[in-house]
Design an enzyme around this catalytic site. Structure first.
Site, PDB file in Angstrom:
ATOM      1  N   GLU A  21     -19.190 -26.968  56.744  1.00  0.00           N
ATOM      2  CA  GLU A  21     -18.212 -26.818  55.659  1.00  0.00           C
ATOM      3  C   GLU A  21     -16.824 -26.765  56.270  1.00  0.00           C
ATOM      4  O   GLU A  21     -16.606 -26.079  57.278  1.00  0.00           O
ATOM      5  CB  GLU A  21     -18.403 -25.519  54.864  1.00  0.00           C
ATOM      6  CG  GLU A  21     -19.645 -25.411  54.036  1.00  0.00           C
ATOM      7  CD  GLU A  21     -19.681 -24.091  53.257  1.00  0.00           C
ATOM      8  OE1 GLU A  21     -18.602 -23.464  53.077  1.00  0.00           O
ATOM      9  OE2 GLU A  21     -20.776 -23.679  52.859  1.00  0.00           O
ATOM     10  N   GLU A  40     -14.742 -25.939  40.890  1.00  0.00           N
ATOM     11  CA  GLU A  40     -15.686 -25.099  40.151  1.00  0.00           C
ATOM     12  C   GLU A  40     -14.897 -24.246  39.174  1.00  0.00           C
ATOM     13  O   GLU A  40     -14.747 -23.038  39.332  1.00  0.00           O
ATOM     14  CB  GLU A  40     -16.495 -24.240  41.136  1.00  0.00           C
ATOM     15  CG  GLU A  40     -17.293 -25.073  42.123  1.00  0.00           C
ATOM     16  CD  GLU A  40     -17.930 -24.233  43.215  1.00  0.00           C
ATOM     17  OE1 GLU A  40     -19.155 -24.036  43.149  1.00  0.00           O
ATOM     18  OE2 GLU A  40     -17.208 -23.785  44.118  1.00  0.00           O
ATOM     19  N   LYS A  42     -16.156 -20.870  37.799  1.00  0.00           N
ATOM     20  CA  LYS A  42     -16.592 -19.823  38.715  1.00  0.00           C
ATOM     21  C   LYS A  42     -15.829 -18.526  38.436  1.00  0.00           C
ATOM     22  O   LYS A  42     -14.602 -18.525  38.284  1.00  0.00           O
ATOM     23  CB  LYS A  42     -16.354 -20.272  40.162  1.00  0.00           C
ATOM     24  CG  LYS A  42     -16.867 -19.311  41.208  1.00  0.00           C
ATOM     25  CD  LYS A  42     -16.698 -19.895  42.612  1.00  0.00           C
ATOM     26  CE  LYS A  42     -17.262 -18.971  43.679  1.00  0.00           C
ATOM     27  NZ  LYS A  42     -17.149 -19.563  45.033  1.00  0.00           N
ATOM     28  N   GLU A  97     -10.831 -19.797  45.162  1.00  0.00           N
ATOM     29  CA  GLU A  97     -12.235 -20.150  45.366  1.00  0.00           C
ATOM     30  C   GLU A  97     -12.718 -21.220  44.393  1.00  0.00           C
ATOM     31  O   GLU A  97     -13.717 -21.897  44.656  1.00  0.00           O
ATOM     32  CB  GLU A  97     -13.119 -18.900  45.236  1.00  0.00           C
ATOM     33  CG  GLU A  97     -12.950 -17.912  46.365  1.00  0.00           C
ATOM     34  CD  GLU A  97     -13.942 -16.759  46.277  1.00  0.00           C
ATOM     35  OE1 GLU A  97     -14.843 -16.828  45.398  1.00  0.00           O
ATOM     36  OE2 GLU A  97     -13.828 -15.818  47.063  1.00  0.00           O
TER      37      GLU A  97
END
Length: 331
Positions: free
Chosen positions: A249, A299, A302, A311
């Site tokens: 990642e 996302e 999220k 994030e």
């Protein structure tokens, strides 16, 4: 383009797909497969089995990392039969998907149930693959920079004691099987925590953080190499000096935190692409660095705390339009 030619000539910059995309895959798995072909992306990773996604990959020639979720580690460690079933249902069943690695766990931490089970789960999955005549698929696990201490200068890098306690047998397993260790490396967090300058984190030249490691005289011009070589140093101290590291990642968010922006994400990903294709890190020069980008999509749904809004926004593509958010060259 054949798989062999992609391995030989395609950039080692790869895409990473999150398990959190499972519901998205349920309706658009085929479209995602088309996107990977459209952009000539040779490899991908997913954090857990998803039948629709795996079916979309059939016959695609895309090499694939599949994770065993952390929550499954104890069950698979306790029973060889359960490991055999997992391999049968999630790997052997998809005999026209090109599995490259099975990552048994992602960022397993001390004290978690998976920590004590990790080594045995890896062994059981490896035995299951061998029994299914799939021993060409390498078994590994994924760790992260939080598992390491004294990473500056890189030559001092070592595993934190609490991580080394349960990772030591894992390292021996990887050495015996000639499998790489998978490591998640994010230079963004070094910048966010004010440890390094933005330029040093983004691979930009003439950063005031450039340094020479006094223990081996290796020169470091970016934070990515410094992190990676501290992992190699830690492996050497733990009997794993022969291992390769796959960066499983890496990425940069486009909003939600300090320095999180589209221009910085574009700079990071493109500079990373160029860098990993060159000559490796100072400590392991001479070959490309196999690297996966997090993530394909944002996302947006999220749940995060106000301080962790970044994030949500690591994606390179919009999850609604499936269009690139910034310019990236894939080949």
């Amino acid at each position: 383009m054949s798989g062999v030619r992609m391995l030989a000539s395609s950039p080692m910059l790869l895409f990473l797909l999150s398990l959190l995309m499972a519901s998205y895959f349920d309706t658009t798995a085929g479209q995602i497969g088309v996107m990977f072909k459209q952009y000539s992306i040779p490899r991908m990773r997913m954090y857990g089995p998803n039948p629709n996604a795996l079916n979309a990959l059939r016959g695609s020639n895309i090499e694939f990392i599949l994770d065993v979720p952390n929550g499954d580690l104890k069950r698979l460690a306790d029973s060889q039969a359960e490991a055999n079933t997992w391999v049968r249902d999630n790997v052997q069943k998809y005999n026209d998907v090109r599995f490259k690695y099975i990552s048994v766990g992602n960022e397993v931490k001390p004290g978690e149930p998976g920590a004590a089970a990790l080594f045995q789960a890896m062994q059981n999955i490896d035995r299951a693959l061998s029994a299914a005549r799939l021993s060409n698929i390498k078994v590994s696990t994924t760790t992260f920079m939080g598992a390491f201490a004294e990473t500056y200068p890189p030559s001092r890098g070592r595993f934190k004691d609490e991580y080394r306690n349960f990772l030591q047998p894992v390292i021996g397993f990887l050495v015996n099987k000639r499998s790489p260790l998978l490591v998640n490396i994010y230079t963004y967090f070094g910048y966010m925590n004010r440890d390094v300058s933005l330029e040093f984190a983004l691979f930009q030249p003439n950063s005031n953080n450039e340094f020479t490691d006094p223990n081996n005289q290796l020169r470091y011009q970016n934070f990515f190499d410094a992190n990676l070589d501290s992992v190699y140093a830690a492996l050497e101290k733990s009997g794993g000096g022969s291992l390769d590291v796959v960066v499983s990642e890496s990425g940069w968010p486009t909003q939600g935190g300090p320095g999180a922006s589209v221009p910085n994400a574009e700079a990071y990903v493109n500079n990373l692409r160029l860098h990993v294709n060159k000559n490796g890190s100072p400590k392991r020069s001479g070959k490309p660095i196999e690297t996966y980008i997090f993530a394909m999509f944002d996302e947006n749904g999220k749940q995060t705390s106000p301080n962790d809004e970044y994030e949500k926004y690591w994606g390179m593509f919009s999850p609604t339009t499936r269009q690139l958010k910034y310019g990236v060259k894939f080949n």
